[in-house]
Design a protein around this motif. Structure first.
Motif, PDB file in Angstrom:
ATOM      1  N   GLY A  20       0.797  -1.225   0.000  1.00  0.00           N
ATOM      2  CA  GLY A  20       0.000   0.000   0.000  1.00  0.00           C
ATOM      3  C   GLY A  20       0.826   1.271   0.000  1.00  0.00           C
ATOM      4  N   THR A  21       2.152   1.137  -0.014  1.00  0.00           N
ATOM      5  CA  THR A  21       2.995   2.331  -0.022  1.00  0.00           C
ATOM      6  C   THR A  21       2.740   3.178  -1.264  1.00  0.00           C
ATOM      7  OG1 THR A  21       4.733   1.278   1.301  1.00  0.00           O
ATOM      8  CG2 THR A  21       5.377   3.162  -0.055  1.00  0.00           C
ATOM      9  N   HIS A  22       2.532   2.526  -2.404  1.00  0.00           N
ATOM     10  CA  HIS A  22       2.375   3.266  -3.652  1.00  0.00           C
ATOM     11  C   HIS A  22       1.083   2.908  -4.380  1.00  0.00           C
ATOM     12  CE1 HIS A  22       6.944   3.524  -3.489  1.00  0.00           C
ATOM     13  NE2 HIS A  22       6.538   4.771  -3.492  1.00  0.00           N
ATOM     14  N   ASP A  23       0.577   3.886  -5.099  1.00  0.00           N
ATOM     15  CA  ASP A  23      -0.531   3.703  -6.039  1.00  0.00           C
ATOM     16  C   ASP A  23       0.046   3.934  -7.428  1.00  0.00           C
ATOM     17  OD1 ASP A  23      -2.730   3.839  -7.692  1.00  0.00           O
ATOM     18  OD2 ASP A  23      -3.856   5.251  -6.439  1.00  0.00           O
ATOM     19  N   TRP A  24       0.198   2.871  -8.213  1.00  0.00           N
ATOM     20  CA  TRP A  24       0.872   2.986  -9.507  1.00  0.00           C
ATOM     21  C   TRP A  24       0.206   4.012 -10.414  1.00  0.00           C
ATOM     22  CZ3 TRP A  24      -0.741   1.778 -14.550  1.00  0.00           C
ATOM     23  CH2 TRP A  24       0.277   1.771 -15.518  1.00  0.00           C
ATOM     24  N   LYS A  25      -1.100   4.165 -10.298  1.00  0.00           N
ATOM     25  CA  LYS A  25      -1.803   5.124 -11.159  1.00  0.00           C
ATOM     26  C   LYS A  25      -1.361   6.552 -10.883  1.00  0.00           C
ATOM     27  CE  LYS A  25      -5.943   3.813  -9.909  1.00  0.00           C
ATOM     28  NZ  LYS A  25      -5.559   2.683  -9.030  1.00  0.00           N
ATOM     29  N   LYS A  26      -0.741   6.810  -9.720  1.00  0.00           N
ATOM     30  CA  LYS A  26      -0.298   8.159  -9.371  1.00  0.00           C
ATOM     31  C   LYS A  26       1.178   8.394  -9.717  1.00  0.00           C
ATOM     32  CE  LYS A  26      -2.099  10.008  -5.610  1.00  0.00           C
ATOM     33  NZ  LYS A  26      -2.528  10.242  -4.212  1.00  0.00           N
ATOM     34  N   PHE A  27       1.835   7.376 -10.280  1.00  0.00           N
ATOM     35  CA  PHE A  27       3.199   7.585 -10.760  1.00  0.00           C
ATOM     36  C   PHE A  27       3.148   8.578 -11.924  1.00  0.00           C
ATOM     37  CE2 PHE A  27       5.064   3.199  -9.387  1.00  0.00           C
ATOM     38  CZ  PHE A  27       4.724   3.474  -8.076  1.00  0.00           C
ATOM     39  N   ILE A  28       4.232   9.293 -12.161  1.00  0.00           N
ATOM     40  CA  ILE A  28       4.242  10.404 -13.116  1.00  0.00           C
ATOM     41  C   ILE A  28       5.359  10.213 -14.140  1.00  0.00           C
ATOM     42  CG2 ILE A  28       4.506  12.910 -13.360  1.00  0.00           C
ATOM     43  CD1 ILE A  28       3.487  13.153 -10.472  1.00  0.00           C
ATOM     44  N   LYS A  29       5.000  10.309 -15.409  1.00  0.00           N
ATOM     45  CA  LYS A  29       5.992  10.212 -16.469  1.00  0.00           C
ATOM     46  C   LYS A  29       6.818  11.500 -16.517  1.00  0.00           C
ATOM     47  CE  LYS A  29       3.260   7.052 -19.304  1.00  0.00           C
ATOM     48  NZ  LYS A  29       2.661   6.791 -20.640  1.00  0.00           N
ATOM     49  N   PRO A  30       8.090  11.398 -16.898  1.00  0.00           N
ATOM     50  CA  PRO A  30       8.951  12.589 -16.927  1.00  0.00           C
ATOM     51  C   PRO A  30       8.405  13.731 -17.778  1.00  0.00           C
ATOM     52  CG  PRO A  30      10.292  10.625 -17.057  1.00  0.00           C
ATOM     53  CD  PRO A  30       8.869  10.168 -17.161  1.00  0.00           C
ATOM     54  N   ASP A  31       7.804  13.414 -18.932  1.00  0.00           N
ATOM     55  CA  ASP A  31       7.285  14.494 -19.768  1.00  0.00           C
ATOM     56  C   ASP A  31       6.078  15.164 -19.115  1.00  0.00           C
ATOM     57  OD1 ASP A  31       5.722  12.204 -20.146  1.00  0.00           O
ATOM     58  OD2 ASP A  31       5.258  12.678 -22.227  1.00  0.00           O
ATOM     59  N   GLU A  32       5.298  14.393 -18.353  1.00  0.00           N
ATOM     60  CA  GLU A  32       4.183  14.970 -17.605  1.00  0.00           C
ATOM     61  C   GLU A  32       4.696  15.899 -16.508  1.00  0.00           C
ATOM     62  OE1 GLU A  32       1.123  11.133 -18.030  1.00  0.00           O
ATOM     63  OE2 GLU A  32       2.333  11.400 -16.208  1.00  0.00           O
ATOM     64  N   LEU A  33       5.731  15.463 -15.810  1.00  0.00           N
ATOM     65  CA  LEU A  33       6.314  16.293 -14.747  1.00  0.00           C
ATOM     66  C   LEU A  33       6.871  17.581 -15.316  1.00  0.00           C
ATOM     67  CD1 LEU A  33       7.076  16.468 -11.715  1.00  0.00           C
ATOM     68  CD2 LEU A  33       9.282  15.442 -12.330  1.00  0.00           C
ATOM     69  N   ALA A  34       7.572  17.487 -16.435  1.00  0.00           N
ATOM     70  CA  ALA A  34       8.154  18.680 -17.062  1.00  0.00           C
ATOM     71  C   ALA A  34       7.070  19.660 -17.488  1.00  0.00           C
ATOM     72  CB  ALA A  34       9.008  18.276 -18.260  1.00  0.00           C
ATOM     73  N   ALA A  35       5.978  19.145 -18.062  1.00  0.00           N
ATOM     74  CA  ALA A  35       4.884  20.016 -18.509  1.00  0.00           C
ATOM     75  C   ALA A  35       4.210  20.698 -17.332  1.00  0.00           C
ATOM     76  CB  ALA A  35       3.871  19.208 -19.318  1.00  0.00           C
ATOM     77  N   MET A  36       3.950  19.953 -16.263  1.00  0.00           N
ATOM     78  CA  MET A  36       3.328  20.552 -15.081  1.00  0.00           C
ATOM     79  C   MET A  36       4.253  21.585 -14.456  1.00  0.00           C
ATOM     80  SD  MET A  36       1.253  17.468 -13.165  1.00  0.00           S
ATOM     81  CE  MET A  36       2.622  16.300 -13.130  1.00  0.00           C
ATOM     82  N   ALA A  37       5.549  21.291 -14.450  1.00  0.00           N
ATOM     83  CA  ALA A  37       6.514  22.245 -13.893  1.00  0.00           C
ATOM     84  C   ALA A  37       6.518  23.541 -14.685  1.00  0.00           C
ATOM     85  CB  ALA A  37       7.903  21.619 -13.864  1.00  0.00           C
ATOM     86  N   ARG A  38       6.467  23.444 -16.012  1.00  0.00           N
ATOM     87  CA  ARG A  38       6.442  24.661 -16.842  1.00  0.00           C
ATOM     88  C   ARG A  38       5.227  25.512 -16.514  1.00  0.00           C
ATOM     89  NH1 ARG A  38       8.268  21.049 -20.884  1.00  0.00           N
ATOM     90  NH2 ARG A  38       6.150  20.803 -21.713  1.00  0.00           N
ATOM     91  N   ARG A  39       4.093  24.856 -16.321  1.00  0.00           N
ATOM     92  CA  ARG A  39       2.876  25.611 -15.975  1.00  0.00           C
ATOM     93  C   ARG A  39       2.997  26.256 -14.607  1.00  0.00           C
ATOM     94  NH1 ARG A  39       0.498  21.174 -18.863  1.00  0.00           N
ATOM     95  NH2 ARG A  39       0.156  19.976 -16.951  1.00  0.00           N
ATOM     96  N   ALA A  40       3.878  25.727 -13.765  1.00  0.00           N
ATOM     97  CA  ALA A  40       4.097  26.290 -12.433  1.00  0.00           C
ATOM     98  C   ALA A  40       5.196  27.347 -12.425  1.00  0.00           C
ATOM     99  CB  ALA A  40       4.444  25.179 -11.446  1.00  0.00           C
TER     100      ALA A  40
END
Length: 251
Positions: free
Chosen positions: A197-217
């Motif tokens: 229960g430590t992790h929920d795989w559906k909440k893992f984040i792909k690098p391109d998703e992280l980069a896009a969200m970071a740019r919006r921030a």
């Protein structure tokens, strides 16, 4: 690792759920046991903290004082203590009172060397720091973003807590079939390296998703690296298929 659930603000701005806090609070007493439930973090910690320290070196050249670092979701302080030893004036914050108690107890029983920088802990939410207008040279969130309710809002909060020109470090897990097999099924169910229960795989984040969200921030990715277990140690690699770490600048 949890950061907040009950700040009273808009639910989109809260970091994690009560169940996340309860899960990590239950592990607090064993957090510092290198062979306990947090053994993978103990093994990975030197790679993560030294990678961040190396990548924020340009900030050191322009500062006459030790850099200030906020360790969000610090748990019992594994990374926080390491950062203080690396010369950062560090504040570790976590919503888990049990985690912070374990961090403070370990620090009291195992004082840092005299050459270490300042280290303090705070039981509360990162959202509280935003409300106070606090800002830091470096904001650090290691293995936290995959536990939050809204990663985009979380990255906006990290950016808000960072001084202009400062840096944000994030490590997390990629959402790939391989990470599901290794980090979820393998680590939690087969090898029992992590509590179920430590992790929920559906909440893992792909690098391109992280980069896009970071740019919006308002954050610009400077570098990214894979973190791979190569017996018998964790190493920096080009393989971001499971674990990875990234550094951003707030322009």
């Amino acid at each position: 690792m949890p950061t907040d659930t009950s700040s009273g603000q808009d639910s989109r701005r809260s970091s994690v759920s009560e169940s996340e806090i309860a899960h990590f609070s239950a592990l607090a007493e064993d957090w510092w046991n290198p062979r306990g439930p947090m053994a993978p973090l103990h093994a990975m910690n030197p790679l993560r903290t030294e990678w961040v320290s190396r990548h924020v070196a340009p900030l050191r050249k322009t500062s006459e004082q030790p850099l200030t670092l906020l360790d969000i979701g610090c748990g019992a302080g594994l990374a926080s203590e390491a950062y203080a030893k690396l010369g950062f004036d560090t504040i570790g914050i976590d919503a888990s009172a049990a985690g912070i108690l374990a961090a403070e107890t370990h620090l009291a029983e195992h004082p840092l060397p005299s050459e270490a920088a300042l280290l303090s802990y705070r039981n509360g939410s990162a959202e509280d720091l935003v409300a106070e207008g606090a800002q830091f040279d470096v904001v650090n969130a290691l293995e936290v973003i995959e536990h939050v309710n809204d990663p985009q809002d979380f990255l906006i909060m990290l950016a808000t807590l960072t001084k202009p020109g400062g840096m944000v470090a994030v490590s997390t897990l990629n959402r790939t079939p391989r990470s599901f097999a290794v980090a979820k099924l393998g680590a939690e169910y087969l090898l029992r390296m992590l509590p179920v229960g430590t992790h929920d795989w559906k909440k893992f984040i792909k690098p391109d998703e992280l980069a896009a969200m970071a740019r919006r921030a308002g954050l610009r990715m400077l570098d990214i690296a894979g973190m791979s277990y190569v017996p018998f140690e964790w190493r920096e690699t080009r393989d971001t298929g499971i674990n990875y770490i990234a550094i951003f600048r707030k322009d």
